[in-house]
Motif scaffolding. Structure first.
Motif, short mmCIF file in Angstrom:
data_model
loop_
_atom_site.label_atom_id
_atom_site.label_comp_id
_atom_site.label_asym_id
_atom_site.label_seq_id
_atom_site.Cartn_x
_atom_site.Cartn_y
_atom_site.Cartn_z
N LEU A 121 40.99 -10.37 -12.34
CA LEU A 121 41.37 -11.15 -11.53
C LEU A 121 42.18 -12.47 -12.16
O LEU A 121 42.92 -12.89 -11.01
N ILE A 122 41.00 -13.51 -12.24
CA ILE A 122 41.73 -14.85 -12.89
C ILE A 122 42.54 -14.50 -14.16
O ILE A 122 43.40 -15.62 -13.96
N CYS A 123 42.68 -13.67 -14.87
CA CYS A 123 43.43 -13.59 -15.92
C CYS A 123 45.23 -13.39 -14.45
O CYS A 123 46.18 -13.75 -15.34
N LEU A 124 45.84 -12.26 -14.14
CA LEU A 124 45.82 -11.75 -13.40
C LEU A 124 46.85 -13.06 -12.29
O LEU A 124 47.96 -13.72 -12.57
N VAL A 125 45.79 -13.93 -11.78
CA VAL A 125 46.44 -15.44 -10.94
C VAL A 125 47.16 -16.45 -11.92
O VAL A 125 47.54 -16.81 -11.21
N ALA A 126 46.09 -16.84 -12.38
CA ALA A 126 46.69 -17.62 -14.09
C ALA A 126 48.35 -16.86 -14.30
O ALA A 126 48.97 -18.27 -14.22
N GLN A 127 48.31 -16.22 -14.71
CA GLN A 127 49.47 -15.53 -15.08
C GLN A 127 50.44 -15.37 -13.46
O GLN A 127 52.23 -15.86 -14.13
N ALA A 128 50.09 -15.48 -12.39
CA ALA A 128 51.10 -15.28 -11.20
C ALA A 128 51.30 -17.49 -11.50
O ALA A 128 52.69 -17.46 -10.75
N ALA A 129 50.30 -18.18 -11.62
CA ALA A 129 50.28 -19.27 -11.19
C ALA A 129 51.60 -20.11 -12.32
O ALA A 129 52.66 -20.84 -11.93
N LEU A 130 51.61 -19.34 -13.19
CA LEU A 130 52.21 -20.08 -14.79
C LEU A 130 53.62 -19.34 -14.22
O LEU A 130 55.01 -20.84 -14.50
N THR A 131 53.36 -17.72 -14.30
CA THR A 131 55.14 -17.84 -14.08
C THR A 131 55.82 -18.46 -12.69
O THR A 131 56.95 -18.68 -12.54
N ASP A 132 55.37 -18.03 -11.63
CA ASP A 132 55.54 -19.35 -10.46
C ASP A 132 55.91 -21.12 -11.28
O ASP A 132 56.83 -21.36 -10.69
N LEU A 133 54.84 -21.64 -11.72
CA LEU A 133 55.35 -22.93 -12.03
C LEU A 133 56.96 -22.69 -12.92
O LEU A 133 57.35 -23.78 -12.16
N ALA A 134 56.93 -22.01 -14.02
CA ALA A 134 57.81 -21.84 -15.00
C ALA A 134 59.27 -21.55 -14.19
O ALA A 134 60.87 -21.71 -14.35
N MET A 135 59.49 -20.45 -13.71
CA MET A 135 61.12 -19.59 -12.81
C MET A 135 60.60 -19.74 -10.98
O MET A 135 61.22 -19.27 -10.50
N ARG A 136 59.95 -20.46 -10.80
CA ARG A 136 59.42 -19.83 -9.42
C ARG A 136 59.57 -18.70 -8.74
O ARG A 136 60.16 -18.88 -7.60
N LYS A 137 58.77 -17.98 -9.35
CA LYS A 137 59.01 -16.42 -8.99
C LYS A 137 57.40 -16.26 -9.53
O LYS A 137 57.16 -16.29 -10.21
N ILE A 138 57.02 -14.52 -8.73
CA ILE A 138 56.11 -13.82 -9.20
C ILE A 138 56.45 -12.31 -8.87
O ILE A 138 56.42 -12.37 -8.16
N PRO A 139 56.35 -11.72 -10.63
CA PRO A 139 57.21 -10.30 -10.91
C PRO A 139 56.36 -9.67 -9.63
O PRO A 139 55.04 -9.79 -9.59
N ASN A 140 57.33 -8.72 -9.14
CA ASN A 140 56.58 -7.26 -9.00
C ASN A 140 55.46 -6.88 -10.00
O ASN A 140 54.67 -5.93 -9.04
N VAL A 141 55.87 -6.69 -10.63
CA VAL A 141 55.09 -5.70 -11.79
C VAL A 141 53.81 -6.25 -12.08
O VAL A 141 52.96 -5.65 -12.05
N LEU A 142 53.25 -7.87 -12.39
CA LEU A 142 52.58 -8.07 -11.62
C LEU A 142 51.60 -8.05 -10.62
O LEU A 142 50.45 -7.69 -10.94
N ILE A 143 52.04 -7.87 -9.25
CA ILE A 143 51.79 -7.52 -8.77
C ILE A 143 50.86 -6.28 -8.16
O ILE A 143 50.07 -5.68 -8.22
N LEU B 40 44.11 -20.98 -7.93
CA LEU B 40 43.57 -22.18 -7.66
C LEU B 40 41.80 -22.00 -6.94
O LEU B 40 40.99 -21.57 -6.87
N GLY B 41 43.29 -21.57 -5.67
CA GLY B 41 42.01 -20.37 -4.69
C GLY B 41 40.99 -19.84 -4.90
O GLY B 41 39.65 -19.62 -4.39
N THR B 42 41.56 -18.94 -5.30
CA THR B 42 41.02 -17.87 -6.25
C THR B 42 39.50 -17.66 -7.28
O THR B 42 38.90 -17.49 -7.08
N VAL B 43 40.34 -18.95 -8.84
CA VAL B 43 38.78 -19.46 -8.84
C VAL B 43 37.97 -20.42 -8.52
O VAL B 43 36.84 -19.44 -8.95
N GLY B 44 38.43 -20.88 -7.63
CA GLY B 44 37.18 -21.65 -6.63
C GLY B 44 36.17 -21.19 -6.06
O GLY B 44 35.64 -21.30 -5.94
N LEU B 45 36.96 -19.34 -5.04
CA LEU B 45 35.82 -18.76 -4.56
C LEU B 45 34.84 -18.06 -6.08
O LEU B 45 33.56 -17.95 -5.46
#
Length: 176
Positions: A9-31, A165-170
């Motif tokens: 889960l942490i790896c997935l949300v970290a990838q989502a955060a990095l992709t969101d920062l870089a492209m302002r999009k979270i890919p459906n394939v990741l979800i 960050l919320g996920t990692v915090g929890l």
């Protein structure tokens, strides 16, 4: 010690955060990959019926917690789907906790971005335009809604970062 579900889960949300920062999009394939991994990991956990129900309940809780914000155009669809994926991993109660923590973190990120960009005055103007008719209606004054002028948005935030960050915090809170 983190278990396999938490590490993935942490790896997935970290990838989502990095992709969101870089492209302002979270890919459906990741979800979709995350949803399937969550289901598989829950099935392998050894509790046949309850694991699937936890996956479903968490996924729906995560989805419906942020869906109203998407419908009000306050959040992108990728962020809502990411929260559904997180919920599928952690279950409904913890999805609520992640959403609350993410909302606090997202608010702090938004304030920092407003201050950094110097657009806080524009944001205050938008808030006044939105709240003035609401306050007048509360006082009994009948008014028509006033739409914001075109291009009045002061920008969006990469909310995938707040969810990560919320996920990692929890997860960190559970292991302290």
């Amino acid at each position: 010690m983190l278990n396999a579900i938490e590490v993935i889960l942490i790896c997935l949300v970290a990838q989502a955060a990095l992709t969101d920062l870089a492209m302002r999009k979270i890919p459906n394939v990741l979800i979709l990959s995350g949803l399937m991994l969550a289901l598989i990991l829950h099935l392998l956990s050894g509790q046949p019926g309850s694991s699937v129900s936890l996956w479903l309940a968490g996924g729906f809780a995560g989805l419906f917690l942020f869906l109203p914000l998407y419908l009000l155009r306050g959040m992108a669809a990728g962020d809502v789907k990411l929260m559904a994926m997180v919920g599928a991993f952690v279950g409904p109660w913890q999805a609520l906790q992640v959403a609350a923590l993410s909302a606090l973190i997202g608010g702090a990120i938004a304030l920092l971005m407003l201050l950094w960009s110097g657009r806080w005055r524009d944001s205050a103007r938008n808030l006044r335009l939105i709240c003035k008719p609401l306050l007048l209606r509360l006082l009994g004054v009948p008014l028509m809604p006033v739409p914001l002028p075109p291009q009045a948005s002061v920008g969006g935030i990469p909310y995938g970062v707040a969810i990560a960050l919320g996920t990692v915090g929890l997860v960190a809170w559970q292991h302290h």
